[in-house]
Design an enzyme around this catalytic site. Structure first.
Site, mmCIF file in Angstrom:
data_model
loop_
_atom_site.group_PDB
_atom_site.id
_atom_site.type_symbol
_atom_site.label_atom_id
_atom_site.label_comp_id
_atom_site.label_asym_id
_atom_site.label_seq_id
_atom_site.Cartn_x
_atom_site.Cartn_y
_atom_site.Cartn_z
ATOM 1 C CG ASP A 116 -3.114 -4.308 4.720
ATOM 2 O OD1 ASP A 116 -2.927 -3.261 5.182
ATOM 3 O OD2 ASP A 116 -4.390 -3.780 4.269
ATOM 4 C CD GLU A 117 -5.859 -5.935 1.234
ATOM 5 O OE1 GLU A 117 -6.621 -6.284 0.745
ATOM 6 O OE2 GLU A 117 -5.796 -4.643 0.852
ATOM 7 C CB SER A 118 2.938 -6.773 2.171
ATOM 8 O OG SER A 118 2.715 -5.316 2.862
ATOM 9 C CG HIS A 150 -1.804 -1.240 1.315
ATOM 10 N ND1 HIS A 150 -3.169 -0.905 0.024
ATOM 11 C CD2 HIS A 150 -2.085 -2.376 1.348
ATOM 12 C CE1 HIS A 150 -3.883 -2.259 0.304
ATOM 13 N NE2 HIS A 150 -3.050 -2.596 1.285
#
Length: 477
Positions: free
Chosen positions: A276-278, A195
């Site tokens: 998150d969501e790496s 992100h």
């Protein structure tokens, strides 16, 4: 008689035969209430007594007095210039110490007045944490003296090409001050190592090239916004394509600058570093990165918070609090990663996406919101989950609290925020404050839908443009 108290108090006794308290025309609650602080009770607790002769509040601290006033305002019935409150006795204390609302100001920017209005709304439901998601692929939203290019080059964009913006230090201080006056603590989040596309607009040397997976292409095709391109603002919905350069020591200099300055600006104990969501970062690099960043934040004297994915890192600082955003029935090993925080001696904040992600559509075909968290999230589904039953092995003592989250891909205005948040934010507040499900006659769906429906007039007076869900009895509104 069911009184409109939300979240439900620990104990409440009413006397329908007793005379209510009726205030003189023009009186405010502060004019007629007897306030007393008596230290020694649970933090934020209060006792409230109302009869025909007056109103008495006794609280353990100033926060308890504040929350008692929120209860009184919910109980008020107006009669022209006067108002009354029924005879009632309440003994109340929060179940969890952390009761939060996350507002994503990165995908769409909201000015200081809007954030202050959100604080007022959250505090009225006895929430005490405002988690600000200050950075994402779309933009960077906080001006820092150590890294001025972030505000200069990475703050002007938003989802859909909408106008951006950035909080100055004075803006941020005003938000913190306004929150503190309402007994709320600001929890700033700078999301990393994923992100982070916006970081590359200011510091291209710190980020990897975007990884355009099939999922990223599918999101672009479905929602628009184009594909991410290095050095260009990203205005779409896709996630998981960006990463900091984890192997470069310059990255950690950047992290130290950002969190060091943010720590000095933030009086509260928490700094959230995302995690998150790496999906564009290898598992090994991710583990190294979150371990180093969590330790850096701890060394600043702050408590690190990370989304549950960081639980996979074996050397995460043991003070790091995890935030679970998986479903109420965990999938894909999300519960295992969340349990790792508890196994390390820390706690969890619970934000199950299919219950308290307020950006989910409340019903099919709704003009705002998304549906990826197991379809639309009704008010009933937002209410009917029990924190202590969510994750096997994570009981009451391992839960720091509950936090509702409002991501803002489809949210542009305070009106939009209200429409998606109310009444579902009240359901999250009840899970955070009130006794466990079934422990009280008030802690049931039928009681809640009646109580929250009676808050319609209060919300309307406050200018809250709530969604009149067909699940709720709004007959008193």
């Amino acid at each position: 008689m069911t009184l409109a108290v939300v979240p439900a108090p620990a104990e409440m006794r009413t006397d329908a035969a007793a005379a209510p308290f009726t205030a003189a025309p023009g009186s405010t609650i502060e004019d007629v209430v007897s306030f007393r602080v008596v230290p020694g009770g649970p933090p934020e607790s209060y006792r409230l007594r109302v009869d025909g002769t007056g109103i008495e509040i006794t609280a353990a601290d100033e926060a308890g007095l504040f929350y008692a006033v929120q209860t009184l305002e919910q109980l008020q019935t107006f009669h022209g210039d006067s108002w009354s409150i029924p005879a009632v006795e309440i003994a109340d204390a929060p179940r969890f110490g952390y009761r939060g609302l996350m507002l994503d100001v990165a995908r769409h920017f909201f000015d200081v007045d809007t954030v202050k209005a959100v604080i007022d709304r959250a505090a009225s439901l006895k929430l005490n944490r405002l988690h600000l998601h200050l950075s994402d692929d779309q933009a960077w939203r906080i001006a820092l003296a150590a890294r001025p290019l972030l505000a200069e080059r990475a703050s002007a964009s938003a989802v859909g090409g909408d106008p951006g913006g950035c909080y100055t230090k004075a803006d941020y201080a005003e938000i913190v001050r306004h929150a503190a006056e309402r007994h709320m603590t600001v929890v700033p989040e700078i999301d990393m190592p994923g992100h982070t596309h916006a970081v590359g607009l200011a510091h291209p040397e710190l980020v990897e090239d975007p990884v355009v997976s099939d999922a990223v292409q599918d999101a672009a095709a479905r929602f628009g916004g184009g594909l991410p391109t290095a050095g260009e603002p990203y205005t779409g919905f896709a996630v998981g394509f960006s990463s900091l350069r984890v192997g470069d020591e310059a990255t950690y200099d950047f992290v130290a600058d950002v969190f060091g300055e943010l720590a000095a600006m933030t009086p509260g104990p928490y700094l959230h570093f995302g995690g998150d969501e790496s999906l564009a970062t290898s598992d090994d690099d991710f583990a190294v990165f979150v371990a180093r960043v969590s330790q850096l934040i701890a060394d600043l004297g702050k408590t690190p918070i990370a989304w549950h994915e960081a639980g996979a890192a074996p050397r995460l600082d043991d003070t790091t609090i995890g935030q679970y955003w998986g479903f109420t029935t965990p999938t894909a090993g999300m519960d295992e990663k969340a349990r790792a925080f508890v196994a390390g001696g820390s706690q969890l904040i619970l934000s199950p996406a299919d219950a308290v992600y307020l950006d989910m559509k409340p019903e099919a075909g709704f003009p705002l919101g998304l549906e990826w968290a197991d379809g639309p999230t009704s008010v009933r589904r937002a209410y009917e989950w029990e924190p202590a039953d969510l994750i096997d092995g994570v009981g009451e003592n391992a839960i720091l609290g509950v936090e509702a989250a409002l991501w803002t891909e489809t949210v542009r205005t305070l009106h939009d925020i209200d429409t998606l948040a109310f009444p579902r934010l009240a359901a999250a507040a009840e899970a955070a404050w009130s006794p466990a499900t079934g422990a009280s006659a008030l802690r049931t769906w039928e009681s809640f839908r009646t109580r929250v429906g009676r808050l319609g007039p209060l919300w309307a007076r406050r200018g809250i443009r709530f969604h009149r869900s067909s699940e709720i009895d709004w007959s008193a509104a």
